[in-house]
Design a protein around this motif. Structure first.
Motif: not given
Ligand SMILES: [Zn+2]
Length: 176
Positions: A75, A78, A131, A135
């Motif tokens: 991702c 994150c 993701c 997010c």
């Molecule tokens: Zn993420």
């Protein structure tokens, strides 16, 4: 077997010069190489399902394919690894003869799908995988994953290590 047969080379002897004939088949195989070089890839050996329809035309064989494969990504917000199902479809004519080196041709009564599938999958892999759509990325202060959208005051106390990342996030056109 003494010779290893490439599963992405499909014999079409029954369709060659049989305009109007059609055949459907499903290929269950694994990715022969790693697809993609960026944040999202399909590792070598990943199981792949290819639904293939082959049609005889006057000028060649038309291949219509639906590819389903699991892709892996990190991702961009994150940095968590995650995987997702990638579906790719394409249609390509394999000509019986062609002077154009860019076009695909029927060779030895077979179609080699290797390059087409790699190109189609790579094209479909996201450049900025997330993701999940909402997010919120990492908290610059703690490095932990945020559970809610960042407030207004975080910019003051941003850890220099995360400044590059936050610049990327701010320039992300897909950011809600
Ligand atoms: Zn993420």
């Amino acid at each position: 077997m003494a010779t290893s047969k490439n599963p992405l080379v499909v014999g079409v002897k029954d369709l060659v010069h049989q305009a109007g004939e059609m055949r459907e088949l499903t290929l269950e195989l694994v990715a022969p190489e790693k697809y993609g070089e960026a944040m999202a890839t399909v590792p070598q050996g990943t199981p792949m399902t290819i639904e293939l329809r082959l049609e005889g035309l006057h000028e060649g064989i038309l291949a219509t394919a639906d590819v389903v494969v699991e892709a892996h990504a990190e991702c961009v917000r994150c940095l968590d690894p995650f995987s997702f199902e990638l579906r790719v479809d394409f249609q390509e004519l394999f000509a019986y003869s062609s002077s154009d080196s860019d076009s695909y041709t029927v060779v030895d009564d077979s179609l080699n799908l290797e390059d087409i599938i790699r190109d189609a999958v790579v094209l479909e892999l996201p450049f900025q995988p997330v993701c999940k759509e909402d997010c919120y990325g990492l908290d610059p202060a703690t490095g932990e994953k945020r559970t809610e959208p960042p407030g207004e005051n975080v910019a003051d106390e941003i850890d220099p290590r995360w400044q590059e990342l936050s610049k990327l996030l701010e320039s992300d056109p897909e950011k809600p």
